[in-house]
Design an enzyme around this catalytic site. Structure first.
Site, PDB file in Angstrom:
ATOM      1  N   CYS A  51      -1.335   0.744   7.435  1.00  0.00           N
ATOM      2  CA  CYS A  51      -2.763   0.401   7.591  1.00  0.00           C
ATOM      3  C   CYS A  51      -3.147  -0.829   6.762  1.00  0.00           C
ATOM      4  O   CYS A  51      -3.334  -1.922   7.312  1.00  0.00           O
ATOM      5  CB  CYS A  51      -3.652   1.580   7.199  1.00  0.00           C
ATOM      6  SG  CYS A  51      -3.378   3.074   8.167  1.00  0.00           S
ATOM      7  N   ARG A  52      -3.282  -0.670   5.442  1.00  0.00           N
ATOM      8  CA  ARG A  52      -3.850  -1.745   4.621  1.00  0.00           C
ATOM      9  C   ARG A  52      -2.930  -2.956   4.438  1.00  0.00           C
ATOM     10  O   ARG A  52      -3.346  -4.093   4.681  1.00  0.00           O
ATOM     11  CB  ARG A  52      -4.265  -1.187   3.250  1.00  0.00           C
ATOM     12  CG  ARG A  52      -5.435  -0.234   3.329  1.00  0.00           C
ATOM     13  CD  ARG A  52      -5.580   0.555   2.038  1.00  0.00           C
ATOM     14  NE  ARG A  52      -4.477   1.486   1.848  1.00  0.00           N
ATOM     15  CZ  ARG A  52      -4.282   2.211   0.767  1.00  0.00           C
ATOM     16  NH1 ARG A  52      -5.121   2.095  -0.247  1.00  0.00           N
ATOM     17  NH2 ARG A  52      -3.273   3.046   0.691  1.00  0.00           N
ATOM     18  N   SER A  53      -1.698  -2.715   3.977  1.00  0.00           N
ATOM     19  CA  SER A  53      -0.847  -3.884   3.680  1.00  0.00           C
ATOM     20  C   SER A  53      -0.426  -4.668   4.925  1.00  0.00           C
ATOM     21  O   SER A  53      -0.379  -5.905   4.864  1.00  0.00           O
ATOM     22  CB  SER A  53       0.340  -3.519   2.786  1.00  0.00           C
ATOM     23  OG  SER A  53       1.180  -2.569   3.380  1.00  0.00           O
ATOM     24  N   CYS A  94       0.861  -1.180   0.000  1.00  0.00           N
ATOM     25  CA  CYS A  94       0.000   0.000   0.000  1.00  0.00           C
ATOM     26  C   CYS A  94       0.899   1.232   0.000  1.00  0.00           C
ATOM     27  O   CYS A  94       2.099   1.127  -0.305  1.00  0.00           O
ATOM     28  CB  CYS A  94      -0.970  -0.020   1.180  1.00  0.00           C
ATOM     29  SG  CYS A  94      -0.192   0.029   2.804  1.00  0.00           S
ATOM     30  N   ASN A 119       2.308   1.457   4.298  1.00  0.00           N
ATOM     31  CA  ASN A 119       2.639   0.202   4.995  1.00  0.00           C
ATOM     32  C   ASN A 119       2.385   0.290   6.505  1.00  0.00           C
ATOM     33  O   ASN A 119       3.115  -0.295   7.311  1.00  0.00           O
ATOM     34  CB  ASN A 119       4.086  -0.251   4.703  1.00  0.00           C
ATOM     35  CG  ASN A 119       4.408  -1.665   5.199  1.00  0.00           C
ATOM     36  OD1 ASN A 119       5.511  -1.940   5.640  1.00  0.00           O
ATOM     37  ND2 ASN A 119       3.454  -2.567   5.122  1.00  0.00           N
ATOM     38  N   ASP A 132      -7.989   3.719   1.024  1.00  0.00           N
ATOM     39  CA  ASP A 132      -7.118   4.211   2.096  1.00  0.00           C
ATOM     40  C   ASP A 132      -7.962   4.680   3.295  1.00  0.00           C
ATOM     41  O   ASP A 132      -8.757   5.601   3.172  1.00  0.00           O
ATOM     42  CB  ASP A 132      -6.302   5.382   1.520  1.00  0.00           C
ATOM     43  CG  ASP A 132      -5.291   5.936   2.499  1.00  0.00           C
ATOM     44  OD1 ASP A 132      -5.329   5.547   3.676  1.00  0.00           O
ATOM     45  OD2 ASP A 132      -4.478   6.760   2.069  1.00  0.00           O
TER      46      ASP A 132
HETATM   47  P1  4NP Z   1      -1.782   2.807   4.146  1.00  0.00           P
HETATM   48  O1  4NP Z   1      -2.425   4.166   4.724  1.00  0.00           O
HETATM   49  O2  4NP Z   1      -1.254   3.150   2.774  1.00  0.00           O
HETATM   50  O3  4NP Z   1      -2.935   1.873   4.097  1.00  0.00           O
HETATM   51  O4  4NP Z   1      -0.704   2.398   5.110  1.00  0.00           O
HETATM   52  C1  4NP Z   1      -1.737   5.391   4.838  1.00  0.00           C
HETATM   53  C2  4NP Z   1      -0.826   5.567   5.844  1.00  0.00           C
HETATM   54  C3  4NP Z   1      -0.181   6.782   5.988  1.00  0.00           C
HETATM   55  C4  4NP Z   1      -0.461   7.805   5.106  1.00  0.00           C
HETATM   56  C5  4NP Z   1      -1.374   7.614   4.076  1.00  0.00           C
HETATM   57  C6  4NP Z   1      -2.010   6.393   3.949  1.00  0.00           C
HETATM   58  N1  4NP Z   1       0.178   9.062   5.269  1.00  0.00           N
HETATM   59  O5  4NP Z   1      -0.128   9.978   4.482  1.00  0.00           O
HETATM   60  O6  4NP Z   1       1.012   9.209   6.176  1.00  0.00           O
END
Ligand code: 4NP
Length: 156
Positions: A17-19, A12, A15, A126
């Protein structure tokens, strides 16, 4: 695409939340199914490098029985494209980013994770800037795609 899938990398943006949630869910289901598949996750960007997963992802995942032990944020590397049999992106932006970095010979390994799900959603959205509901929804999609991927591995 080789049907002998022995390792999967979930990707994602951050790294956190989703992955990592996909890593926790999929490794649980791999074990349950009695399969031997290496599972890891990474982000296309490195802003949270070496951090544990987001507390909201851990809370939502643990309440469904998934274990996040040992999962630490890292960025996708050049070696990942060679090393993993499947590299699964959570959304179109992750997919595009991966394809830009991926050598042509390995591009067949890079896909959208939701292509293994029967849900109508084509991507795992996201949840970072949203509320608790978004994290629950992410898990539901990840469970669905994980079941589909397990079935694919078992039948191919
Ligand atoms: P992820 O979510 O891609 O599912 O881990 C996010 C985590 C952090 C951010 C954006 C999306 N950020 O902008 O810091």
């Amino acid at each position: 695409m080789s049907d002998n899938i022995t390792s999967v990398l979930f990707v994602c943006l951050g790294n956190i939340c989703r992955s990592p949630s996909a890593e926790a869910v999929f490794r649980h289901k791999v074990k349950q199914a009695g399969l031997y598949v290496g599972v890891d996750s990474a982000g296309t960007h490195g802003f949270h490098k070496a951090s544990p997963p987001d507390a909201r992802s851990i809370e939502a995942g643990e309440s469904r029985g998934y274990d996040f032990e040992g999962i630490v944020c890292r960025r996708v590397t050049e070696q990942d494209f060679e090393q993993f049999d499947l590299i699964l992106a959570m959304d179109e932006e992750n997919l595009e980013n991966l394809m830009e970095k991926c050598p042509e010979e390995y591009q067949h390994k890079v896909k959208l994770f939701m292509s293994y799900s029967e849900e109508e959603e084509e991507v795992v959205p996201d949840p970072y800037y949203g509320g608790k509901k978004g994290f629950e929804y992410v898990l539901t999609l990840i469970e669905s795609a994980s079941d589909g991927l397990i079935q694919h591995i078992q039948t191919s």
